[in-house]
Design a protein around this motif. Sequence first.
Motif, PDB file in Angstrom:
ATOM      1  N   LEU A  25      70.587  50.731  40.406  1.00  0.00           N
ATOM      2  CA  LEU A  25      70.589  49.397  39.808  1.00  0.00           C
ATOM      3  C   LEU A  25      70.203  48.346  40.844  1.00  0.00           C
ATOM      4  CD1 LEU A  25      74.029  49.846  38.045  1.00  0.00           C
ATOM      5  CD2 LEU A  25      71.792  50.098  36.992  1.00  0.00           C
ATOM      6  N   THR A  26      69.301  47.463  40.461  1.00  0.00           N
ATOM      7  CA  THR A  26      68.897  46.346  41.306  1.00  0.00           C
ATOM      8  C   THR A  26      68.317  45.262  40.412  1.00  0.00           C
ATOM      9  OG1 THR A  26      67.581  45.670  43.218  1.00  0.00           O
ATOM     10  CG2 THR A  26      66.614  47.330  41.785  1.00  0.00           C
ATOM     11  N   ARG A  27      68.382  44.023  40.836  1.00  0.00           N
ATOM     12  CA  ARG A  27      67.789  42.961  40.017  1.00  0.00           C
ATOM     13  C   ARG A  27      66.303  42.827  40.310  1.00  0.00           C
ATOM     14  NH1 ARG A  27      69.651  37.231  42.677  1.00  0.00           N
ATOM     15  NH2 ARG A  27      68.529  37.608  44.597  1.00  0.00           N
ATOM     16  N   GLY A  28      65.850  43.435  41.408  1.00  0.00           N
ATOM     17  CA  GLY A  28      64.434  43.378  41.740  1.00  0.00           C
ATOM     18  C   GLY A  28      64.096  44.281  42.896  1.00  0.00           C
ATOM     19  N   LEU A  29      62.860  44.724  42.951  1.00  0.00           N
ATOM     20  CA  LEU A  29      62.402  45.581  44.040  1.00  0.00           C
ATOM     21  C   LEU A  29      61.550  44.746  44.984  1.00  0.00           C
ATOM     22  CD1 LEU A  29      61.488  48.717  41.927  1.00  0.00           C
ATOM     23  CD2 LEU A  29      63.518  48.352  43.323  1.00  0.00           C
ATOM     24  N   ALA A  30      62.241  44.013  45.850  1.00  0.00           N
ATOM     25  CA  ALA A  30      61.568  43.121  46.784  1.00  0.00           C
ATOM     26  C   ALA A  30      62.364  43.087  48.081  1.00  0.00           C
ATOM     27  CB  ALA A  30      61.474  41.718  46.179  1.00  0.00           C
ATOM     28  N   VAL A  35      70.562  47.099  46.400  1.00  0.00           N
ATOM     29  CA  VAL A  35      70.488  48.222  45.472  1.00  0.00           C
ATOM     30  C   VAL A  35      71.870  48.852  45.368  1.00  0.00           C
ATOM     31  CG1 VAL A  35      69.408  50.461  45.034  1.00  0.00           C
ATOM     32  CG2 VAL A  35      68.133  48.684  46.218  1.00  0.00           C
ATOM     33  N   LEU A  36      72.296  49.155  44.139  1.00  0.00           N
ATOM     34  CA  LEU A  36      73.527  49.900  43.905  1.00  0.00           C
ATOM     35  C   LEU A  36      73.125  51.282  43.421  1.00  0.00           C
ATOM     36  CD1 LEU A  36      76.634  50.183  43.506  1.00  0.00           C
ATOM     37  CD2 LEU A  36      76.252  49.369  41.178  1.00  0.00           C
ATOM     38  N   ILE A  37      73.612  52.309  44.096  1.00  0.00           N
ATOM     39  CA  ILE A  37      73.351  53.697  43.712  1.00  0.00           C
ATOM     40  C   ILE A  37      74.679  54.271  43.252  1.00  0.00           C
ATOM     41  CG2 ILE A  37      72.551  55.947  44.502  1.00  0.00           C
ATOM     42  CD1 ILE A  37      71.069  54.160  46.747  1.00  0.00           C
ATOM     43  N   ALA A  38      74.754  54.697  41.989  1.00  0.00           N
ATOM     44  CA  ALA A  38      75.989  55.225  41.412  1.00  0.00           C
ATOM     45  C   ALA A  38      75.774  56.660  40.965  1.00  0.00           C
ATOM     46  CB  ALA A  38      76.439  54.370  40.229  1.00  0.00           C
ATOM     47  N   VAL A  39      76.728  57.529  41.331  1.00  0.00           N
ATOM     48  CA  VAL A  39      76.666  58.943  40.954  1.00  0.00           C
ATOM     49  C   VAL A  39      77.880  59.246  40.088  1.00  0.00           C
ATOM     50  CG1 VAL A  39      76.587  61.316  41.802  1.00  0.00           C
ATOM     51  CG2 VAL A  39      75.476  59.490  43.113  1.00  0.00           C
ATOM     52  N   HIS A  40      77.630  59.520  38.813  1.00  0.00           N
ATOM     53  CA  HIS A  40      78.680  59.898  37.865  1.00  0.00           C
ATOM     54  C   HIS A  40      78.637  61.414  37.683  1.00  0.00           C
ATOM     55  CE1 HIS A  40      79.294  55.741  36.423  1.00  0.00           C
ATOM     56  NE2 HIS A  40      78.014  55.626  36.706  1.00  0.00           N
ATOM     57  N   ARG A  49      76.399  62.466  50.087  1.00  0.00           N
ATOM     58  CA  ARG A  49      75.800  61.949  51.321  1.00  0.00           C
ATOM     59  C   ARG A  49      74.367  61.586  51.005  1.00  0.00           C
ATOM     60  NH1 ARG A  49      76.914  66.344  55.846  1.00  0.00           N
ATOM     61  NH2 ARG A  49      75.814  67.563  54.290  1.00  0.00           N
ATOM     62  N   GLY A  50      73.853  60.569  51.685  1.00  0.00           N
ATOM     63  CA  GLY A  50      72.478  60.210  51.407  1.00  0.00           C
ATOM     64  C   GLY A  50      71.913  59.179  52.358  1.00  0.00           C
ATOM     65  N   ARG A  51      70.612  58.934  52.181  1.00  0.00           N
ATOM     66  CA  ARG A  51      69.879  57.959  52.979  1.00  0.00           C
ATOM     67  C   ARG A  51      68.915  57.214  52.059  1.00  0.00           C
ATOM     68  NH1 ARG A  51      71.067  59.063  57.900  1.00  0.00           N
ATOM     69  NH2 ARG A  51      69.570  58.317  59.352  1.00  0.00           N
ATOM     70  N   LEU A  52      68.723  55.949  52.357  1.00  0.00           N
ATOM     71  CA  LEU A  52      67.673  55.153  51.740  1.00  0.00           C
ATOM     72  C   LEU A  52      66.760  54.751  52.888  1.00  0.00           C
ATOM     73  CD1 LEU A  52      66.492  53.823  49.209  1.00  0.00           C
ATOM     74  CD2 LEU A  52      67.804  51.783  49.772  1.00  0.00           C
ATOM     75  N   GLY A  53      65.596  55.364  52.941  1.00  0.00           N
ATOM     76  CA  GLY A  53      64.734  55.186  54.100  1.00  0.00           C
ATOM     77  C   GLY A  53      65.430  55.777  55.317  1.00  0.00           C
ATOM     78  N   GLU A  54      65.562  55.006  56.374  1.00  0.00           N
ATOM     79  CA  GLU A  54      66.216  55.463  57.606  1.00  0.00           C
ATOM     80  C   GLU A  54      67.711  55.169  57.632  1.00  0.00           C
ATOM     81  OE1 GLU A  54      64.691  57.249  60.052  1.00  0.00           O
ATOM     82  OE2 GLU A  54      63.006  57.272  58.652  1.00  0.00           O
ATOM     83  N   ARG A  55      68.206  54.460  56.626  1.00  0.00           N
ATOM     84  CA  ARG A  55      69.615  54.046  56.632  1.00  0.00           C
ATOM     85  C   ARG A  55      70.509  55.018  55.892  1.00  0.00           C
ATOM     86  NH1 ARG A  55      69.184  47.591  55.846  1.00  0.00           N
ATOM     87  NH2 ARG A  55      68.329  47.220  57.900  1.00  0.00           N
ATOM     88  N   ARG A  56      71.603  55.376  56.538  1.00  0.00           N
ATOM     89  CA  ARG A  56      72.589  56.241  55.910  1.00  0.00           C
ATOM     90  C   ARG A  56      73.370  55.444  54.874  1.00  0.00           C
ATOM     91  NH1 ARG A  56      76.482  58.446  60.071  1.00  0.00           N
ATOM     92  NH2 ARG A  56      77.373  56.414  59.740  1.00  0.00           N
ATOM     93  N   LEU A  57      73.643  56.058  53.730  1.00  0.00           N
ATOM     94  CA  LEU A  57      74.419  55.421  52.665  1.00  0.00           C
ATOM     95  C   LEU A  57      75.891  55.777  52.819  1.00  0.00           C
ATOM     96  CD1 LEU A  57      72.054  56.252  49.679  1.00  0.00           C
ATOM     97  CD2 LEU A  57      72.305  54.044  50.824  1.00  0.00           C
ATOM     98  N   ALA A  58      76.759  54.811  52.611  1.00  0.00           N
ATOM     99  CA  ALA A  58      78.212  55.023  52.659  1.00  0.00           C
ATOM    100  C   ALA A  58      78.745  54.920  51.228  1.00  0.00           C
ATOM    101  CB  ALA A  58      78.878  53.995  53.558  1.00  0.00           C
ATOM    102  N   ALA A  72      70.330  47.673  51.058  1.00  0.00           N
ATOM    103  CA  ALA A  72      69.422  46.532  50.911  1.00  0.00           C
ATOM    104  C   ALA A  72      68.055  46.898  51.467  1.00  0.00           C
ATOM    105  CB  ALA A  72      69.970  45.315  51.653  1.00  0.00           C
ATOM    106  N   PHE A  73      67.031  46.291  50.880  1.00  0.00           N
ATOM    107  CA  PHE A  73      65.682  46.443  51.406  1.00  0.00           C
ATOM    108  C   PHE A  73      65.512  45.456  52.550  1.00  0.00           C
ATOM    109  CE2 PHE A  73      65.065  47.604  46.841  1.00  0.00           C
ATOM    110  CZ  PHE A  73      64.818  48.952  47.052  1.00  0.00           C
ATOM    111  N   ASP A  74      64.989  45.916  53.678  1.00  0.00           N
ATOM    112  CA  ASP A  74      64.779  45.051  54.843  1.00  0.00           C
ATOM    113  C   ASP A  74      63.854  43.885  54.507  1.00  0.00           C
ATOM    114  OD1 ASP A  74      66.347  46.429  56.690  1.00  0.00           O
ATOM    115  OD2 ASP A  74      64.713  47.794  57.212  1.00  0.00           O
ATOM    116  N   LEU A  75      64.201  42.716  55.011  1.00  0.00           N
ATOM    117  CA  LEU A  75      63.353  41.537  54.817  1.00  0.00           C
ATOM    118  C   LEU A  75      62.006  41.684  55.513  1.00  0.00           C
ATOM    119  CD1 LEU A  75      65.926  38.642  55.216  1.00  0.00           C
ATOM    120  CD2 LEU A  75      64.627  39.208  53.164  1.00  0.00           C
ATOM    121  N   ASP A  76      61.992  42.336  56.668  1.00  0.00           N
ATOM    122  CA  ASP A  76      60.774  42.451  57.462  1.00  0.00           C
ATOM    123  C   ASP A  76      59.999  43.742  57.217  1.00  0.00           C
ATOM    124  OD1 ASP A  76      61.364  40.014  58.657  1.00  0.00           O
ATOM    125  OD2 ASP A  76      62.575  40.959  60.212  1.00  0.00           O
ATOM    126  N   ALA A  77      60.497  44.603  56.350  1.00  0.00           N
ATOM    127  CA  ALA A  77      59.834  45.886  56.119  1.00  0.00           C
ATOM    128  C   ALA A  77      58.552  45.699  55.309  1.00  0.00           C
ATOM    129  CB  ALA A  77      60.770  46.838  55.385  1.00  0.00           C
TER     130      ALA A  77
END
Length: 92
Positions: A25-30, A35-40, A49-58, A72-77
Motif C-alpha cells: 500500500l502506498t499513496r504514490g510511487l514517487a 510504502v506499507l507492506i502487509a503479510v496476512h 524477512r525482507g528487503r526493499l532495494g538495499e534496505r532491510r525491512l523490519a 520509503a523511496f529515497d528522495l535522491d534515488a
Amino acid sequence: MIASVLASLAVGLAATAAEPDIKILTRGLAPGEIVLIAVHGQAQEKPPRGRLGERRLAFYKAKSGAFAALAAFDLDAATGPVRLELELAGDG
C-alpha cells in the motif's frame, strides 16, 4: 518511472498451511513516498524477512494479526524498478 517499482516481486515461500496474502500500500510511487507492506496468513509468530532495494525491512505484528513493515523511496534515488524480496516463515 517508479510505477514499475513493485513489478519485480520475489517471494520465497517455505511450506505453509495456507497461501499468504501480501498487500503493498502506498499513496504514490514517487521519491519520498512511504510504502506499507502487509503479510496476512503467516502461519507462525516469526515475522517475515525482507528487503526493499538495499534496505532491510523490519516487520512488526499489527493488531489485525498481519505482519507489517514500513519503507520509503529515497528522495535522491533514480526512478526505475526497485526489487522487493520477502522470505516467509513456514510451520516447520
